[in-house]
Design an enzyme around this catalytic site. Structure first.
Site, PDB file in Angstrom:
ATOM      1  N   ALA A  62      13.063  -8.404  -7.436  1.00  0.00           N
ATOM      2  CA  ALA A  62      13.932  -9.166  -6.542  1.00  0.00           C
ATOM      3  C   ALA A  62      13.984 -10.645  -6.902  1.00  0.00           C
ATOM      4  O   ALA A  62      15.000 -11.307  -6.667  1.00  0.00           O
ATOM      5  CB  ALA A  62      13.462  -8.982  -5.093  1.00  0.00           C
ATOM      6  N   LYS A  63      12.915 -11.179  -7.477  1.00  0.00           N
ATOM      7  CA  LYS A  63      12.910 -12.605  -7.826  1.00  0.00           C
ATOM      8  C   LYS A  63      13.961 -12.928  -8.881  1.00  0.00           C
ATOM      9  O   LYS A  63      14.462 -14.055  -8.944  1.00  0.00           O
ATOM     10  CB  LYS A  63      11.518 -13.009  -8.315  1.00  0.00           C
ATOM     11  CG  LYS A  63      10.414 -12.853  -7.266  1.00  0.00           C
ATOM     12  CD  LYS A  63       9.094 -13.414  -7.743  1.00  0.00           C
ATOM     13  CE  LYS A  63       8.512 -12.654  -8.919  1.00  0.00           C
ATOM     14  NZ  LYS A  63       8.102 -11.268  -8.561  1.00  0.00           N
ATOM     15  N   LYS A 122       6.127   3.658  -6.312  1.00  0.00           N
ATOM     16  CA  LYS A 122       6.539   2.434  -5.623  1.00  0.00           C
ATOM     17  C   LYS A 122       7.886   1.971  -6.147  1.00  0.00           C
ATOM     18  O   LYS A 122       8.114   1.943  -7.359  1.00  0.00           O
ATOM     19  CB  LYS A 122       5.505   1.327  -5.811  1.00  0.00           C
ATOM     20  CG  LYS A 122       5.808   0.087  -4.952  1.00  0.00           C
ATOM     21  CD  LYS A 122       4.636  -0.877  -4.928  1.00  0.00           C
ATOM     22  CE  LYS A 122       4.560  -1.731  -6.172  1.00  0.00           C
ATOM     23  NZ  LYS A 122       3.470  -2.731  -6.091  1.00  0.00           N
ATOM     24  N   LYS A 156      10.820  -1.135  -6.146  1.00  0.00           N
ATOM     25  CA  LYS A 156      11.130  -2.534  -5.877  1.00  0.00           C
ATOM     26  C   LYS A 156      12.341  -2.596  -4.947  1.00  0.00           C
ATOM     27  O   LYS A 156      13.330  -1.875  -5.133  1.00  0.00           O
ATOM     28  CB  LYS A 156      11.433  -3.276  -7.179  1.00  0.00           C
ATOM     29  CG  LYS A 156      10.247  -3.356  -8.134  1.00  0.00           C
ATOM     30  CD  LYS A 156       9.117  -4.199  -7.573  1.00  0.00           C
ATOM     31  CE  LYS A 156       8.011  -4.389  -8.583  1.00  0.00           C
ATOM     32  NZ  LYS A 156       6.929  -5.278  -8.093  1.00  0.00           N
ATOM     33  N   ASP A 158       8.306  -2.661  -2.425  1.00  0.00           N
ATOM     34  CA  ASP A 158       7.791  -3.995  -2.703  1.00  0.00           C
ATOM     35  C   ASP A 158       8.951  -4.978  -2.778  1.00  0.00           C
ATOM     36  O   ASP A 158       9.802  -4.880  -3.668  1.00  0.00           O
ATOM     37  CB  ASP A 158       7.034  -3.955  -4.036  1.00  0.00           C
ATOM     38  CG  ASP A 158       6.411  -5.292  -4.406  1.00  0.00           C
ATOM     39  OD1 ASP A 158       6.551  -6.268  -3.649  1.00  0.00           O
ATOM     40  OD2 ASP A 158       5.772  -5.356  -5.474  1.00  0.00           O
ATOM     41  N   GLU A 185       5.428  -3.882   0.901  1.00  0.00           N
ATOM     42  CA  GLU A 185       4.635  -4.885   0.200  1.00  0.00           C
ATOM     43  C   GLU A 185       5.369  -6.218   0.092  1.00  0.00           C
ATOM     44  O   GLU A 185       6.567  -6.263  -0.192  1.00  0.00           O
ATOM     45  CB  GLU A 185       4.316  -4.359  -1.202  1.00  0.00           C
ATOM     46  CG  GLU A 185       3.414  -5.243  -2.030  1.00  0.00           C
ATOM     47  CD  GLU A 185       2.985  -4.530  -3.305  1.00  0.00           C
ATOM     48  OE1 GLU A 185       2.740  -5.236  -4.306  1.00  0.00           O
ATOM     49  OE2 GLU A 185       2.903  -3.285  -3.323  1.00  0.00           O
ATOM     50  N   HIS A 219      -4.037  -5.066  -7.154  1.00  0.00           N
ATOM     51  CA  HIS A 219      -2.789  -5.270  -7.890  1.00  0.00           C
ATOM     52  C   HIS A 219      -3.023  -5.250  -9.392  1.00  0.00           C
ATOM     53  O   HIS A 219      -3.910  -5.925  -9.912  1.00  0.00           O
ATOM     54  CB  HIS A 219      -2.189  -6.625  -7.484  1.00  0.00           C
ATOM     55  CG  HIS A 219      -1.066  -7.078  -8.365  1.00  0.00           C
ATOM     56  ND1 HIS A 219      -1.203  -8.068  -9.326  1.00  0.00           N
ATOM     57  CD2 HIS A 219       0.225  -6.672  -8.455  1.00  0.00           C
ATOM     58  CE1 HIS A 219      -0.063  -8.271  -9.941  1.00  0.00           C
ATOM     59  NE2 HIS A 219       0.829  -7.431  -9.447  1.00  0.00           N
TER      60      HIS A 219
END
Length: 378
Positions: A29-30, A177, A179, A208, A234, A310
């Site tokens: 996402a960043k 998981k 994103k 996350d 997360e 992590h």
């Protein structure tokens, strides 16, 4: 001064900076929010500590974007501090290393450089005992639940995500998981819906957001995601918004997980004290190594909090196995080319090997990718 109880001494310390190329640019996402560029490589800091006994301990740190050269430079400065020390006195050495660079702080890059040495010292100590690290620490189990992250990044199409999820489960990995944090939340929900429908309700599924939601968006998305029966959500908020995370913990049924971006045991103490996590996710290379991670474990256990370290599975499988509560470890195959050994995965769990220490050794490829190296000798 040393006395009769001094059993060994550090005679040589080598630090090396390795640039690990990734097969394709990775986006979370960043990247989609414009805060970062796709990740194409990882800078890995290795420390090798040799003692008079002839044994060598291996430790590591890393930076996924900027910071690798800085970690190496600080580690290089600290190498002479270890020479002549008894490698069994790990906490004492940690303090000496921290005070040697105290003017640059007790978190962030400063302790991440120390982490490589600290992990190497624990590897060496376990090798001297002839035990896997988890057994030296006192294991509660010989395997740990594991989930895969690399198949759920946002640069992958939903078809690729579904294929990789199926591949992970076929390999014996226990959970998946995804994103999230896409600027269009409808895309996030569509991806989660597709994966849940494909995998069914019994497969553990995590999401996350990589800190990309504000408080209002996080509340809205946590409410929308509650019905999916997720193992956790997360980093819904900025890593240091401890109060905001605490409000989500107290409001929603789905567990909230966070902590990977914190860079000291003290920061984790603030997170836990605020009630900001159902599941804490410390990263030993980020918080200063195993010595600091053990402090985090004790605090988290005292507050009845679950643990899911992590990244860096080669280190964290040992620490998760030594945690009193059933834990998770994150499966990332990115580091596979750096080591001659592979993690054993079956029946949804990552299994400890019988090899002493961390149970890994540097590969020829890791040596070939080395861009800087320094050795200090007594």
């Amino acid at each position: 001064m040393s006395g009769a109880a001094t059993l060994d001494r550090v005679t040589e310390v080598t630090v090396s900076s390795v640039v690990l190329p990734l097969p394709t640019g990775v986006s979370d996402a960043k990247v989609l929010t414009g805060r970062q560029q796709p990740m194409t490589e990882v800078a890995v800091l290795f420390a090798e500590i040799t003692a008079e006994s002839g044994l060598t301990g291996l430790g590591l740190g890393y930076s996924k974007r900027a910071g690798g050269p800085g970690q190496f430079a600080h580690a290089r400065e600290l190498c002479p501090v270890l020479l002549g020390a008894d490698p069994s006195d790990i906490a004492k050495i940690w303090d000496r290393l921290m005070w040697a660079g105290a003017s640059v702080g007790r978190g962030g890059l400063a302790v991440q450089a120390i982490a490589a040495f600290d992990i190497a010292l624990w590897d060496l100590k376990a090798k001297r005992a002839g035990l896997p690290l988890a057994k030296l620490l006192g294991a509660h189990r010989d395997s740990v639940r594991c989930y895969n992250t690399t198949g759920g990044f946002l640069h992958l199409s939903i078809e690729e995500v579904l294929d990789r999820a199926a591949e992970s489960l076929a390999r014996g990995i226990g959970g998946v998981k995804l994103k999230v944090g896409h600027p269009d939340s409808a895309i996030d929900l569509a991806r989660v819906t597709a994966v849940r429908e494909k995998l069914g309700d019994r497969v553990p599924l995590m999401v996350d957001a990589n800190q990309q939601w504000d408080r209002a968006t996080a509340r809205r998305m946590c409410r929308a995601l509650d019905p999916f029966g997720l193992a956790w959500i997360e980093e819904p908020l900025d890593a240091f918004d401890f109060d905001g995370h605490a409000r989500l913990v107290s409001t929603f049924d789905t567990p909230i997980a966070t902590g990977e971006m914190l860079t000291s045991a003290a920061e984790h103490a603030r997170l836990i004290g605020a009630g900001g996590a159902d599941i804490v996710q410390p990263d030993a290379p980020r918080i200063g190594g195993i010595t600091q991670f053990l402090k985090e474990m004790a605090l988290a256990d005292s507050e009845n909090i679950a643990l899911a370290p992590h990244f860096a599975m080669e280190v964290h499988v040992h620490l998760a196995a030594a945690y009193p509560r059933e834990s998770w470890v994150e499966h990332f195959e990115w580091f596979d080319p750096l080591f001659d050994e592979r993690m054993t995965i079956a029946d949804g769990r990552m299994h400890l090997s019988a090899r002493p220490g961390l149970g890994v050794s540097l590969s020829d490829r890791a040596r070939a990718w080395t861009v800087a190296e320094y050795t200090a000798r007594a």
